[in-house]
Scaffold this active site. Structure first.
Site, PDB file in Angstrom:
ATOM      1  N   TYR A  53      26.247 -18.502  -8.267  1.00  0.00           N
ATOM      2  CA  TYR A  53      24.920 -18.897  -7.805  1.00  0.00           C
ATOM      3  C   TYR A  53      24.976 -20.271  -7.142  1.00  0.00           C
ATOM      4  O   TYR A  53      25.664 -21.185  -7.606  1.00  0.00           O
ATOM      5  CB  TYR A  53      23.931 -18.931  -8.961  1.00  0.00           C
ATOM      6  CG  TYR A  53      23.555 -17.569  -9.506  1.00  0.00           C
ATOM      7  CD1 TYR A  53      23.979 -16.392  -8.897  1.00  0.00           C
ATOM      8  CD2 TYR A  53      22.778 -17.457 -10.654  1.00  0.00           C
ATOM      9  CE1 TYR A  53      23.637 -15.154  -9.403  1.00  0.00           C
ATOM     10  CE2 TYR A  53      22.421 -16.220 -11.169  1.00  0.00           C
ATOM     11  CZ  TYR A  53      22.852 -15.076 -10.553  1.00  0.00           C
ATOM     12  OH  TYR A  53      22.507 -13.844 -11.065  1.00  0.00           O
ATOM     13  N   PRO A 218      13.029  -8.062 -12.567  1.00  0.00           N
ATOM     14  CA  PRO A 218      12.049  -7.157 -13.184  1.00  0.00           C
ATOM     15  C   PRO A 218      10.704  -7.154 -12.466  1.00  0.00           C
ATOM     16  O   PRO A 218       9.651  -7.267 -13.080  1.00  0.00           O
ATOM     17  CB  PRO A 218      11.915  -7.726 -14.599  1.00  0.00           C
ATOM     18  CG  PRO A 218      12.134  -9.189 -14.408  1.00  0.00           C
ATOM     19  CD  PRO A 218      13.190  -9.295 -13.323  1.00  0.00           C
ATOM     20  N   GLY A 226       9.394 -11.560  -1.764  1.00  0.00           N
ATOM     21  CA  GLY A 226       8.466 -12.653  -1.485  1.00  0.00           C
ATOM     22  C   GLY A 226       8.561 -13.804  -2.445  1.00  0.00           C
ATOM     23  O   GLY A 226       7.832 -14.786  -2.315  1.00  0.00           O
TER      24      GLY A 226
END
Length: 227
Positions: A53, A218, A226
């Protein structure tokens, strides 16, 4: 906040998990720290990240942001169940791709753990997750590497991410044959109201082998795009 056991373990985690994938690429360090403080205040004790990440040239940046937050003290590290992942190529000190700097060989697992611990500024990882399956490395080798890390106190539990049901079964059957290896205790998978394929075999396999299920993304695809 509600808490539950992580799979068949005695580890208590909040039912809400703080995902940190956007820390760095989209959320600066100050705001990331504020989000983590707010999560703790709300009773969320389960934080999830991955060594890749930060993405691109900034791989590892997210773990560094979390490590800097831990370094502020105030019991932050002790309050958090910390999960990170291994698999993706990290390059050689941020440089070009080089053999054995990705996937799940014993060599890369050992290297990746040490690098994550340094970035996270901690002495152990609570849940170390295999980010994807590695078709080139046998589970006997993977579990041997994990067993060493557990004995050293650098990793407490192992989990999977993006595994199909048959690989969950294969991983834990191999662990059972080895003896003394706890095996996978969790699976993080894509699962939301719009994406429910995990119900076909991943969630049944997790249930049968006592794995906790950590839904990744989830929300619906529109929500994710978005966010």
């Amino acid at each position: 906040m509600e808490y539950t056991q992580l799979g068949r373990t005695g580890l208590k985690v909040s039912r809400l998990v703080l995902g940190t994938m956007n820390f760095g690429p989209q959320t600066d360090e100050a705001d990331s720290h504020a989000i983590m403080d707010a999560a703790l205040d709300a009773g969320i004790n389960f934080f999830d990240t991955a060594n890749v990440y930060g993405w691109g040239e900034n791989k590892g940046r997210t773990e560094s942001i979390i490590g800097n937050w831990f370094a502020q003290g105030g019991g932050r590290r002790d309050k958090v169940v910390l999960a990170t992942k291994v698999y993706g190529d990290m390059g050689l000190d941020g440089g070009p791709v080089w053999p054995n700097h990705d996937k799940l060989s014993a060599v890369n697992i050992r290297r990746a753990v040490e690098a994550s611990l340094k970035r996270l500024r901690t002495d152990h990882i609570d849940l170390y997750q295999f980010h994807h399956i590695d078709r080139s490395t046998p589970f006997e080798e993977i579990w041997q590497a994990v067993d060493v890390l557990v004995q050293q106190g650098k990793v407490l539990y192992a989990g999977s991410s993006n595994f199909p049901g048959y690989k969950i079964a294969q991983a834990n059957e191999t662990a059972a044959r080895r003896g003394g290896t706890l095996g996978l205790v969790s699976e993080q998978c894509l699962y939301n109201l719009a994406e429910r394929r995990a119900e076909m075999e991943v969630i049944p396999a997790a249930r049968d082998y006592g794995l906790g299920v950590i839904p990744g993304r989830p929300c619906t695809a529109d929500c994710w795009a978005g966010s």
